[in-house]
Write a protein that holds these residues in place. Structure first.
Motif, PDB file in Angstrom:
ATOM      1  N   LYS A   1       0.869  -1.264   0.039  1.00  0.00           N
ATOM      2  CA  LYS A   1       0.195   0.043   0.230  1.00  0.00           C
ATOM      3  C   LYS A   1       1.033   1.376  -0.085  1.00  0.00           C
ATOM      4  O   LYS A   1       0.809   2.127  -0.690  1.00  0.00           O
ATOM      5  N   LEU A   2       1.862   1.081   0.783  1.00  0.00           N
ATOM      6  CA  LEU A   2       2.971   2.367   0.943  1.00  0.00           C
ATOM      7  C   LEU A   2       3.480   2.629  -0.530  1.00  0.00           C
ATOM      8  O   LEU A   2       3.439   3.675  -1.098  1.00  0.00           O
ATOM      9  N   LEU A   3       3.866   1.448  -0.912  1.00  0.00           N
ATOM     10  CA  LEU A   3       4.536   1.512  -2.344  1.00  0.00           C
ATOM     11  C   LEU A   3       3.558   2.015  -3.105  1.00  0.00           C
ATOM     12  O   LEU A   3       4.037   2.993  -4.226  1.00  0.00           O
ATOM     13  N   GLY A   4       2.442   1.670  -3.145  1.00  0.00           N
ATOM     14  CA  GLY A   4       1.230   2.140  -4.233  1.00  0.00           C
ATOM     15  C   GLY A   4       0.989   3.631  -4.237  1.00  0.00           C
ATOM     16  O   GLY A   4       1.146   4.401  -5.228  1.00  0.00           O
ATOM     17  N   SER A   5       0.907   3.800  -2.878  1.00  0.00           N
ATOM     18  CA  SER A   5       0.851   5.538  -2.685  1.00  0.00           C
ATOM     19  C   SER A   5       1.995   6.361  -3.111  1.00  0.00           C
ATOM     20  O   SER A   5       1.865   7.272  -3.866  1.00  0.00           O
ATOM     21  N   SER A   6       3.113   5.841  -2.832  1.00  0.00           N
ATOM     22  CA  SER A   6       4.218   6.556  -3.381  1.00  0.00           C
ATOM     23  C   SER A   6       4.213   6.465  -5.032  1.00  0.00           C
ATOM     24  O   SER A   6       4.536   7.593  -5.472  1.00  0.00           O
ATOM     25  N   GLU A   7       3.978   5.467  -5.258  1.00  0.00           N
ATOM     26  CA  GLU A   7       4.148   5.414  -7.067  1.00  0.00           C
ATOM     27  C   GLU A   7       3.069   6.384  -7.483  1.00  0.00           C
ATOM     28  O   GLU A   7       3.188   7.039  -8.510  1.00  0.00           O
ATOM     29  N   ARG A   8       1.874   6.342  -6.738  1.00  0.00           N
ATOM     30  CA  ARG A   8       0.645   7.169  -7.366  1.00  0.00           C
ATOM     31  C   ARG A   8       1.097   8.721  -7.264  1.00  0.00           C
ATOM     32  O   ARG A   8       0.828   9.620  -8.116  1.00  0.00           O
ATOM     33  N   LEU A   9       1.836   9.173  -6.032  1.00  0.00           N
ATOM     34  CA  LEU A   9       2.208  10.483  -5.786  1.00  0.00           C
ATOM     35  C   LEU A   9       3.233  10.678  -6.785  1.00  0.00           C
ATOM     36  O   LEU A   9       3.373  11.849  -7.405  1.00  0.00           O
ATOM     37  N   ARG A  10       4.322   9.712  -7.183  1.00  0.00           N
ATOM     38  CA  ARG A  10       5.265  10.101  -7.971  1.00  0.00           C
ATOM     39  C   ARG A  10       4.812  10.194  -9.357  1.00  0.00           C
ATOM     40  O   ARG A  10       5.211  11.308 -10.180  1.00  0.00           O
ATOM     41  N   THR A  11       3.696   9.394  -9.995  1.00  0.00           N
ATOM     42  CA  THR A  11       3.090   9.669 -11.046  1.00  0.00           C
ATOM     43  C   THR A  11       2.529  11.183 -11.054  1.00  0.00           C
ATOM     44  O   THR A  11       2.533  11.625 -12.175  1.00  0.00           O
ATOM     45  N   LYS A  12       1.698  11.538  -9.939  1.00  0.00           N
ATOM     46  CA  LYS A  12       1.085  12.846  -9.953  1.00  0.00           C
ATOM     47  C   LYS A  12       2.098  13.770 -10.090  1.00  0.00           C
ATOM     48  O   LYS A  12       2.153  14.828 -10.860  1.00  0.00           O
ATOM     49  N   GLY A  13       3.272  13.602  -9.487  1.00  0.00           N
ATOM     50  CA  GLY A  13       4.326  14.849  -9.530  1.00  0.00           C
ATOM     51  C   GLY A  13       4.975  14.765 -11.043  1.00  0.00           C
ATOM     52  O   GLY A  13       5.318  15.938 -11.363  1.00  0.00           O
ATOM     53  N   GLN A  14       5.118  13.712 -11.819  1.00  0.00           N
ATOM     54  CA  GLN A  14       5.490  13.856 -13.085  1.00  0.00           C
ATOM     55  C   GLN A  14       4.714  14.259 -13.877  1.00  0.00           C
ATOM     56  O   GLN A  14       5.066  14.979 -14.753  1.00  0.00           O
ATOM     57  N   LEU A  15       3.278  14.192 -13.495  1.00  0.00           N
ATOM     58  CA  LEU A  15       2.410  14.965 -14.348  1.00  0.00           C
ATOM     59  C   LEU A  15       2.486  16.505 -14.133  1.00  0.00           C
ATOM     60  O   LEU A  15       2.453  17.049 -15.173  1.00  0.00           O
ATOM     61  N   TYR A  16       2.767  16.560 -13.053  1.00  0.00           N
ATOM     62  CA  TYR A  16       2.751  18.550 -12.717  1.00  0.00           C
ATOM     63  C   TYR A  16       4.149  18.895 -13.617  1.00  0.00           C
ATOM     64  O   TYR A  16       4.058  19.883 -14.034  1.00  0.00           O
ATOM     65  N   LYS A  17       5.096  17.926 -13.411  1.00  0.00           N
ATOM     66  CA  LYS A  17       6.338  18.563 -14.000  1.00  0.00           C
ATOM     67  C   LYS A  17       6.131  18.396 -15.549  1.00  0.00           C
ATOM     68  O   LYS A  17       6.648  19.583 -16.093  1.00  0.00           O
ATOM     69  N   LEU A  18       5.481  17.797 -15.957  1.00  0.00           N
ATOM     70  CA  LEU A  18       5.238  17.367 -17.450  1.00  0.00           C
ATOM     71  C   LEU A  18       4.412  18.869 -17.872  1.00  0.00           C
ATOM     72  O   LEU A  18       4.576  19.474 -19.115  1.00  0.00           O
ATOM     73  N   LEU A  19       3.457  19.335 -16.916  1.00  0.00           N
ATOM     74  CA  LEU A  19       2.859  20.589 -17.360  1.00  0.00           C
ATOM     75  C   LEU A  19       3.307  21.963 -16.858  1.00  0.00           C
ATOM     76  O   LEU A  19       2.835  22.989 -17.061  1.00  0.00           O
TER      77      LEU A  19
ATOM     78  N   VAL B   1       1.764  23.134  -6.241  1.00  0.00           N
ATOM     79  CA  VAL B   1       1.389  21.672  -5.877  1.00  0.00           C
ATOM     80  C   VAL B   1       2.477  20.955  -6.134  1.00  0.00           C
ATOM     81  O   VAL B   1       2.816  19.805  -5.430  1.00  0.00           O
ATOM     82  N   ASN B   2       3.297  21.212  -7.244  1.00  0.00           N
ATOM     83  CA  ASN B   2       4.405  20.301  -7.493  1.00  0.00           C
ATOM     84  C   ASN B   2       5.311  20.045  -6.231  1.00  0.00           C
ATOM     85  O   ASN B   2       5.685  18.906  -6.070  1.00  0.00           O
ATOM     86  N   ARG B   3       5.571  21.337  -5.723  1.00  0.00           N
ATOM     87  CA  ARG B   3       6.694  21.346  -4.658  1.00  0.00           C
ATOM     88  C   ARG B   3       6.064  20.467  -3.531  1.00  0.00           C
ATOM     89  O   ARG B   3       6.651  19.614  -2.788  1.00  0.00           O
ATOM     90  N   THR B   4       4.829  20.586  -3.237  1.00  0.00           N
ATOM     91  CA  THR B   4       4.089  19.858  -2.090  1.00  0.00           C
ATOM     92  C   THR B   4       4.177  18.319  -2.476  1.00  0.00           C
ATOM     93  O   THR B   4       4.296  17.606  -1.536  1.00  0.00           O
ATOM     94  N   LEU B   5       3.803  18.153  -3.697  1.00  0.00           N
ATOM     95  CA  LEU B   5       3.698  16.573  -3.898  1.00  0.00           C
ATOM     96  C   LEU B   5       5.224  16.184  -3.802  1.00  0.00           C
ATOM     97  O   LEU B   5       5.247  14.815  -3.474  1.00  0.00           O
ATOM     98  N   GLU B   6       6.294  16.786  -4.284  1.00  0.00           N
ATOM     99  CA  GLU B   6       7.605  16.274  -4.049  1.00  0.00           C
ATOM    100  C   GLU B   6       7.780  15.894  -2.614  1.00  0.00           C
ATOM    101  O   GLU B   6       8.650  15.029  -2.256  1.00  0.00           O
TER     102      GLU B   6
END
Lengths: 212, 197
Positions: free
Chosen positions: B7-25, B121-126
């Motif tokens: 679950k922790l790994l999953g949460s981390s991966e989802r956050l990382r994904t979201k972080g990457q999305l923000y970086k992309l944008l 938001v990106n900073r918070t997510l990171e």
């Protein structure tokens, strides 16, 4: 210094515990009450007090815990010492064959050794007491826990024994099993212990709920 | 415990994904270029769908689940717009907004706020990803012991299950309690000493 003692009847006058460790003497009082609640003549005031205390604890949502030791002692009481148990059955057999009587434990061993078939048959008449004991704990919300995981991976078992040894060494009124109960109550993070054994009242710094 | 780790790994991966999305944008990305190059007299992109393109490696983060990726991008845009939906086709897609600048002249201001919001938001997510990674690293130190405990407990449980399947067929605690209440009722109290252990 002695323990902080609180009578069952004074429970409501004190801050409520979050988790209460039940020693076997308390569980035996409660079991006795539940078995004989339809036969008031078989009950003493302390049985009723234990029942009332349990009702109050349950109503307040207090986490009730015991240990392997609690289970072991209640099971032994009910299957061997309670009226009609193996000690009575062994005694009856030895009397019937004209054998001399010794201690209850010795009578039982003799019964099993001399007449194993009769001993097994006698056991079958009360074997339900084992399942009933487990059911009793389950139905009364008493969670049996014990901090005794694998000795290869942790030293908790050793810690419990070490603490129990120190308690036994320090308090003369504590019996050996009582010191293990107290040790486990702390390791199970209980706020207090419920018992009918007054020896517990000598043990500082424990908080003890009791009846007389 | 393994479920907790997953679950922790999953949460981390989802956050990382979201972080990457923000970086992309974020500024410098394709979207930023689109905003800064927009002219006031050009038609707003909102309402018509904002075209987006994702690299193969980014798409791989979400595996083959396009719907999940689209949903996450939609949620991402919703952080700074009341409602947004994303439709993906392959590694490209469009994002549509419910609320949009009402006139071309308000577009640069809207875009600037949009970019700033992305930064924050990106900073918070990171930070959240870093915290989670730290927690994971703390747990990793105990992982061999946890695995050993679980394996040992599993083996012991198997042994007990085997024994129970042979011994426990007739064991019925509820029935036993009913029998006890019939057979073990006393007519008089036991000797007080008998209750002492």
């Amino acid at each position: 210094m002695a323990a902080t003692g609180i009578l069952f009847a004074d429970y409501s006058k004190h801050p409520k515990p979050k988790r209460l460790y039940l020693d076997s003497s308390f569980a035996i009082l409660l079991l006795h009450y539940e078995l004989n609640k339809t036969s008031p003549a078989a009950l003493r005031p302390k049985h009723q007090q234990a029942f009332n205390f349990h009702q109050a604890l349950t109503a307040d949502g207090v986490d009730l815990v015991g240990s392997v030791l609690t289970y072991h002692e209640v099971l032994h009481f009910y299957t061997f010492k309670y009226t009609g148990g193996m000690y009575d059955l062994a005694k009856a057999y030895l009397v019937s064959v004209g054998s001399s009587l010794n201690s209850p434990q010795e009578n039982f061993k003799l019964f099993n050794k001399r007449a194993p078939a009769a001993c097994a048959a006698a056991w079958q008449t009360i074997a339900h007491r084992v399942g009933a004991t487990e059911y009793f704990f389950d139905q009364h919300g008493i969670k049996l826990r014990s901090p005794l995981p694998s000795p290869k991976l942790t030293n908790i078992t050793q810690d419990v024994i070490n603490y129990a040894s120190i308690l036994k060494d320090a308090f003369v009124a504590l019996e050996a099993a009582d010191s293990v109960h107290l040790s486990m109550s702390h390791y199970l993070d209980s706020d207090a212990v419920a018992t009918s054994d007054l020896g517990f009242l000598t043990a500082d710094p424990f908080k003890i709920y009791y009846c007389t | 415990m393994p479920e907790v780790i997953d679950k922790l790994l999953g949460s981390s991966e989802r956050l990382r994904t979201k972080g990457q999305l923000y970086k992309l944008l974020s500024p410098g990305s394709m979207c930023d270029t689109m905003f800064t190059s927009s002219k006031e007299d050009s038609a707003p992109l909102y309402g018509q769908g904002l075209p987006v393109t994702f690299g193969t490696s980014f798409a791989n983060v979400c595996g083959e689940n396009r719907q999940e990726l689209a949903s996450q991008i939609g949620e991402l845009y919703s952080d700074f717009n009341d409602y947004a939906t994303c439709v993906l086709v392959g590694t490209t897609g469009t994002v549509s907004f419910e609320a949009a600048p009402t006139s071309p002249s308000s577009f640069p201001k809207f875009a600037a706020g949009y970019i700033n919001h992305l930064y924050m938001v990106n900073r918070t997510l990171e930070h959240r990803v870093e915290d989670l990674e730290q927690e994971l690293n703390d747990i990793r130190a105990y992982w061999p012991t946890i695995k050993k405990l679980v394996a040992e407990y599993g083996a012991a449980t198997d042994r007990v299950s085997l024994a129970l399947s042979q011994l426990g067929r007739d064991y019925n605690p509820a029935q036993a309690w009913r029998i006890a209440q019939e057979r073990d009722v006393l007519k008089e109290p036991m000797e007080e000493d008998a209750e002492l252990l």
